[in-house]
Structure formats: structure tokens, C-alpha cells
Write an enzyme that holds these catalytic residues in place. Structure first.
Site, PDB file in Angstrom:
ATOM      1  N   SER A  58     -55.568  37.914  -3.694  1.00 41.72           N
ATOM      2  CA  SER A  58     -56.233  39.024  -3.012  1.00 41.72           C
ATOM      3  C   SER A  58     -57.739  38.888  -2.924  1.00 41.72           C
ATOM      4  O   SER A  58     -58.385  39.670  -2.226  1.00 41.72           O
ATOM      5  CB  SER A  58     -55.871  40.343  -3.690  1.00 41.72           C
ATOM      6  OG  SER A  58     -54.521  40.653  -3.407  1.00 41.72           O
ATOM      7  N   TYR A  64     -51.781  50.264  -0.674  1.00 39.18           N
ATOM      8  CA  TYR A  64     -52.206  48.855  -0.670  1.00 39.18           C
ATOM      9  C   TYR A  64     -51.142  48.019   0.021  1.00 39.18           C
ATOM     10  O   TYR A  64     -49.970  48.070  -0.339  1.00 39.18           O
ATOM     11  CB  TYR A  64     -52.395  48.382  -2.106  1.00 39.18           C
ATOM     12  CG  TYR A  64     -53.044  47.035  -2.240  1.00 39.18           C
ATOM     13  CD1 TYR A  64     -54.420  46.938  -2.359  1.00 39.18           C
ATOM     14  CD2 TYR A  64     -52.293  45.877  -2.249  1.00 39.18           C
ATOM     15  CE1 TYR A  64     -55.043  45.709  -2.497  1.00 39.18           C
ATOM     16  CE2 TYR A  64     -52.899  44.641  -2.382  1.00 39.18           C
ATOM     17  CZ  TYR A  64     -54.272  44.560  -2.510  1.00 39.18           C
ATOM     18  OH  TYR A  64     -54.879  43.337  -2.641  1.00 39.18           O
ATOM     19  N   ASN A  69     -50.698  44.056   1.460  1.00 41.30           N
ATOM     20  CA  ASN A  69     -51.171  42.700   1.730  1.00 41.30           C
ATOM     21  C   ASN A  69     -51.075  42.361   3.214  1.00 41.30           C
ATOM     22  O   ASN A  69     -51.895  41.612   3.742  1.00 41.30           O
ATOM     23  CB  ASN A  69     -50.368  41.688   0.905  1.00 41.30           C
ATOM     24  CG  ASN A  69     -50.676  41.792  -0.560  1.00 41.30           C
ATOM     25  OD1 ASN A  69     -51.802  41.583  -0.988  1.00 41.30           O
ATOM     26  ND2 ASN A  69     -49.674  42.138  -1.348  1.00 41.30           N
TER      27      ASN A  69
END
Length: 178
Positions: A60, A167, A169
Site C-alpha cells: 500500500s 478502504y 485497494n
């Protein structure tokens, strides 16, 4: 290439490994020179230490770089923060309400390709493996950005765009383009 002697760093990474990490590699370039060291094991169940020239996934940390590039493109007038992502990535047929800003702020509602845990009812919808035995066994599989986005879009949205935060990705996979 010459390396400086830094016993305090070697001691520190050994202490980190001693807390339960399998292995650790550290490379440092500072005013004292370059230093590289490792401690622990390169692989669980093996005896070899992590190599000094090993490669690791950046994970990340790339989100910071990606957001910086996107904001540079905004400053250059090439991308608009409040424009629909569909304008820039039409091949994915994303919900036209999802904006560039929503992707950067994790408010798009797009499914996280590493899986989603729904705290409301305790369910988990799996994505690609990112931990545990399944990840270890498949850790060298490379997923293309398009595969990750298509996987995420095959799952239901987490929420309506712009109405919540989660959140994901996937929000950072295709910037500035696949």
C-alpha cells in the site's frame, strides 16, 4: 559497492524478528553511507536468512505515489478531481457517479479486490488471497491491473458512491491508467 558497519541496526532488526517476524531485510542510505542487513529466515520452515539483495512487494505504500501523480495530473489540467472516472477509464463501465476524488478518498464504494468484511452482519466476501497459507502458496502469482479491477467489479458495490468510506485497494489499481 561499500557498506558501512552499523551493528545497532543489525541488533534492531534482530529484535524485531525476535518479536515474531519470520524474516526482515533492511536497506538504508543516509549521511553515514549505505547499509544492508537481514535477520531471521527467508521462508518459514527453512534455514536460509533473507538475502541481502532480496525483493519485496511494496504494498500500500504505492498509494501515496499514485495519489501524488494523480494530483500532479490535476495540477496540469489533465484530470479533474470531480470528473467521473468513466471519462478516463471507459473500458471498465464504472458507475458514472464515481469521481476521481472518490477513488483517492476511498469513498467510491467499489469492492476491495482483496476481499470485504461486512461488520454489520459479520460476513466476508473473499477476493484475491492476501494472507495465510493460500497467499503463501500463490504469492508469486502476478495479477494484472485489469484482472483486479474486473474481479472487483464482478462483486456488488459496498455502498452508493460518495455515501460512506471503506478502504479499497481497487481504488488505486489503474492510476493513471491500466
Amino acid at each position: 559497492m561499500s557498506f558501512t558497519d552499523r551493528p545497532e541496526l543489525q541488533k534492531t532488526i534482530q529484535e524485531i524478528v525476535d518479536t515474531g517476524f519470520v524474516g526482515l531485510q533492511l536497506r538504508l542510505n543516509d549521511e553515514q553511507g549505505e547499509w544492508v542487513g537481514s535477520a531471521g529466515l527467508s521462508q518459514l520452515g527453512e534455514t536460509a536468512p533473507p538475502p541481502l539483495d532480496g525483493h519485496v512487494r511494496i504494498g500500500s505504500n504505492t498509494k501515496t505515489f499514485t495519489a501524488t501523480v494523480v494530483l500532479q495530473l490535476v495540477a496540469e489540467g489533465k484530470i479533474e478531481l470531480d470528473a467521473p472516472v468513466l471519462d478516463y477509464l471507459p473500458e471498465f463501465e464504472l458507475d458514472q457517479r464515481i469521481t476521481v476524488r472518490m477513488l483517492l478518498q476511498h469513498t467510491s464504494g467499489v469492492f476491495n479486490h482483496t476481499g470485504e468484511y461486512f461488520i454489520e452482519d459479520g460476513t466476508f466476501v473473499p477476493g484475491i488471497p492476501w494472507q495465510g497459507r493460500e497467499w503463501v502458496e500463490g504469492r508469486f502469482k502476478a495479477w494484472s491491473p485489469e484482472e483486479l479491477v474486473r474481479l472487483a467489479l464482478s462483486k456488488p458495490a459496498r455502498f452508493e458512491p460518495g455515501t460512506d468510506w471503506s478502504y479499497s485497494n481497487t481504488n488505486y489499481v489503474c492510476w493513471p491508467g491500466c
